[in-house]
Enzyme design. Structure first.
Site, PDB file in Angstrom:
ATOM      1  N   PHE A 125     -60.793 -42.053  78.041  1.00  0.00           N
ATOM      2  CA  PHE A 125     -60.519 -42.571  76.699  1.00  0.00           C
ATOM      3  C   PHE A 125     -59.342 -43.538  76.800  1.00  0.00           C
ATOM      4  CE2 PHE A 125     -59.071 -42.230  72.265  1.00  0.00           C
ATOM      5  CZ  PHE A 125     -60.286 -42.378  71.610  1.00  0.00           C
ATOM      6  N   ASP A 196     -57.319 -33.382  79.587  1.00  0.00           N
ATOM      7  CA  ASP A 196     -57.508 -33.681  78.163  1.00  0.00           C
ATOM      8  C   ASP A 196     -58.737 -32.888  77.715  1.00  0.00           C
ATOM      9  OD1 ASP A 196     -58.484 -34.786  75.781  1.00  0.00           O
ATOM     10  OD2 ASP A 196     -57.882 -36.832  76.289  1.00  0.00           O
ATOM     11  N   TYR A 221     -59.117 -31.685  65.521  1.00  0.00           N
ATOM     12  CA  TYR A 221     -59.915 -32.222  64.403  1.00  0.00           C
ATOM     13  C   TYR A 221     -61.391 -32.397  64.743  1.00  0.00           C
ATOM     14  CZ  TYR A 221     -58.179 -36.343  66.923  1.00  0.00           C
ATOM     15  OH  TYR A 221     -57.806 -37.232  67.899  1.00  0.00           O
ATOM     16  N   LYS A 222     -61.765 -32.077  65.989  1.00  0.00           N
ATOM     17  CA  LYS A 222     -63.182 -32.199  66.360  1.00  0.00           C
ATOM     18  C   LYS A 222     -63.857 -30.831  66.173  1.00  0.00           C
ATOM     19  CE  LYS A 222     -62.077 -35.852  69.717  1.00  0.00           C
ATOM     20  NZ  LYS A 222     -62.645 -37.050  69.091  1.00  0.00           N
ATOM     21  N   ARG A 369     -74.082 -41.529  69.960  1.00  0.00           N
ATOM     22  CA  ARG A 369     -73.516 -40.223  70.322  1.00  0.00           C
ATOM     23  C   ARG A 369     -73.815 -39.191  69.253  1.00  0.00           C
ATOM     24  NH1 ARG A 369     -67.153 -39.575  71.296  1.00  0.00           N
ATOM     25  NH2 ARG A 369     -67.212 -39.839  69.054  1.00  0.00           N
TER      26      ARG A 369
HETATM   27  C1  LIG Z   1     -60.794 -37.871  74.861  1.00  0.00           C
HETATM   28  C2  LIG Z   1     -59.801 -38.290  73.833  1.00  0.00           C
HETATM   29  N1  LIG Z   1     -58.516 -38.423  74.185  1.00  0.00           N
HETATM   30  C3  LIG Z   1     -57.585 -38.824  73.296  1.00  0.00           C
HETATM   31  C4  LIG Z   1     -57.900 -39.084  71.981  1.00  0.00           C
HETATM   32  C5  LIG Z   1     -56.832 -39.555  71.037  1.00  0.00           C
HETATM   33  O1  LIG Z   1     -56.436 -38.542  70.168  1.00  0.00           O
HETATM   34  P1  LIG Z   1     -55.294 -38.769  69.061  1.00  0.00           P
HETATM   35  O2  LIG Z   1     -55.815 -39.774  68.090  1.00  0.00           O
HETATM   36  O3  LIG Z   1     -55.132 -37.419  68.408  1.00  0.00           O
HETATM   37  O4  LIG Z   1     -54.064 -39.215  69.743  1.00  0.00           O
HETATM   38  C6  LIG Z   1     -59.239 -38.939  71.568  1.00  0.00           C
HETATM   39  C7  LIG Z   1     -59.625 -39.210  70.177  1.00  0.00           C
HETATM   40  O5  LIG Z   1     -60.734 -39.090  69.757  1.00  0.00           O
HETATM   41  C8  LIG Z   1     -60.207 -38.544  72.522  1.00  0.00           C
HETATM   42  O6  LIG Z   1     -61.498 -38.426  72.194  1.00  0.00           O
END
Ligand SMILES: Cc1ncc(COP(=O)(O)O)c(C=O)c1O
Length: 410
Positions: A125, A196, A221-222, A369
């Site tokens: 990400f 992560d 939040y997921k 997705r």
């Molecule tokens: C794999 C992954 N890492 C990091 C993040 C970023 O999260 P945040 O917006 O809470 O910093 C996300 C957001 O969807 C994500 O899917």
């Protein structure tokens, strides 16, 4: 071929079926985007109302102590620990995921001062890559961030690698990595491992203790349904506590915040990773959303997730053979709780499905997705979703000009 009646039958004997009533969802909607934002639970709404209308409105500032607000980050960490396979005192809820990663990356790089490389996945990400680079620049020595092909990790692991940062379930493809196997390889090279868990927590069983994970972070939040922008969590294995330092210290990570001492003395345990005043209203939503987890085990959730995703893949293959490339691994051991499809008009496909009440999302350039959250998704929802796919594809609805307009959030 599985029929709609078969799916109704599966729902009628589903041990998780009753939980759907805990969620605020319209019957006509098939929500396949809980891997992006989980829906509202009735218990989260009730808990937020109580905090706002009683603890805040009536208790005012006294509630920081009287309603236990100060202890919320560690208390919620304890509630999340079983979902991570963590032990008591190893998890805290403080900041959103990117900030949590910043703290762990900064802290971890300082633990391997003689090493100069941080490895991460080129398919990670983007936020993880940005924050890895930013923290590497601030490491106080030269640290190179290498964005590699994670399938060739072993080729890059040498005595220069300080830290490896990987996402356990790929946000784009839904591929799940081998938590214990990868962590072991990283440790064999003398490096530290940071995972992560954004797409793992509440979706798949995790065993950070058994896998000897050093550090991990994730969002709520997921699959945990704590609401938009809800704070995430940080995990630090107990053997690193008191050793790793929080590079973003603040008063609430201090051992005695109300001494107003200018010398920073970290609090014991995970409290040291708290920086600022806890976001109490957001934490109340998380607290309420976690209630549903008191009634299920992650193994039950995982078992249903695999049946749901198998059903979706099989039905699509039967009804629309050769139309989509399923990029998510079909092997259960390598699959998270989402199914990603490659399609040349993926954006239009997702928009056309949303108009029909089947909500998924799009990831550039050609991935549609779909997340499968077993707490509220029914087997019949999967069947009905595929029916909509068939109509969208056979009618070429995805080509309609109104579905070509790119929204800011895809
Ligand atoms: C794999 C992954 N890492 C990091 C993040 C970023 O999260 P945040 O917006 O809470 O910093 C996300 C957001 O969807 C994500 O899917």
């Amino acid at each position: 071929m599985t029929t709609r009646e078969d799916c109704v039958g599966l729902d009628s004997v589903d041990s998780l079926g009753a939980l759907r009533d805990e969620f605020v969802l319209r019957d006509s909607q098939v929500y396949l985007d809980g891997n992006s934002l989980g829906p509202l639970t009735r218990s989260a709404a009730a808990r937020v109302r109580r905090v706002v209308e009683h603890e805040w409105a009536e208790g005012l500032v006294i509630s920081w102590g009287g309603a236990g607000w100060m202890g919320a980050p560690t208390r919620l960490g304890e509630r999340l620990a079983p979902l991570l396979g963590a032990r008591a005192g190893e998890v805290v809820v403080a900041d959103t995921l990117t900030i949590s990663l910043a703290k762990l990356i900064g802290g971890a790089l300082a633990l391997r001062p003689e090493r100069h490389v941080l490895l991460t996945d080129a398919a990670n990400f983007h936020s993880d890559v940005y924050i890895s680079r930013a923290m590497a620049r601030r490491a106080g020595r030269e640290v190179r961030v290498a964005t590699i092909d994670r399938n060739r990790l072993e080729e890059y692991l040498d005595d220069e690698v300080a830290l490896v940062v990987l996402t356990h379930v790929d946000f784009r493809t839904g591929e799940m990595l081998d938590l214990a196997g990868v962590t072991e390889k990283v440790h064999a090279a003398g490096a530290l491992m940071l995972w992560d868990f954004a797409h793992s927590i509440g979706a798949v069983p995790l065993d950070v203790t058994g896998a000897h994970v050093d550090f991990a972070a994730g969002c709520t939040y997921k699959y945990l349904n704590a609401g938009p922008g809800a704070p995430g969590f940080l995990y630090v294995r107990s053997s690193w506590q008191g050793v790793i330092e929080n590079p973003l210290p603040g008063w609430l990570g201090h051992a005695r915040p109300f001494d107003f001492d200018l010398e920073y003395v970290p609090a014991p345990g995970m409290q040291a990773f708290v920086t600022s005043s806890p976001p109490i209203v957001a934490l109340a939503a998380l607290d309420g959303a976690l209630e549903v987890w008191d009634r299920v085990t992650i193994d039950q959730v995982r078992a249903k997730s695999l049946v749901l995703t198998d059903l979706f893949i099989d039905l699509l293959g039967e009804r629309l053979p050769g139309v989509f490339e399923v990029v998510t691994p079909t092997e259960h051991a390598r699959r998270g709780s989402q199914v990603s499809l490659r399609f040349h008009h993926a954006y239009g496909l997702v928009q056309a499905l949303i108009e029909r009440g089947v909500i998924g999302d799009f990831r550039d350039p050609d991935i549609a997705r779909f997340g499968f959250a077993p707490l509220y998704l029914r087997y019949v929802d999967v069947f009905d979703a595929v029916e909509h796919f068939v109509q969208v594809v056979t009618g070429e609805e995805y080509l309609a000009p109104r579905f070509a307009v790119r929204h800011a959030v895809t």
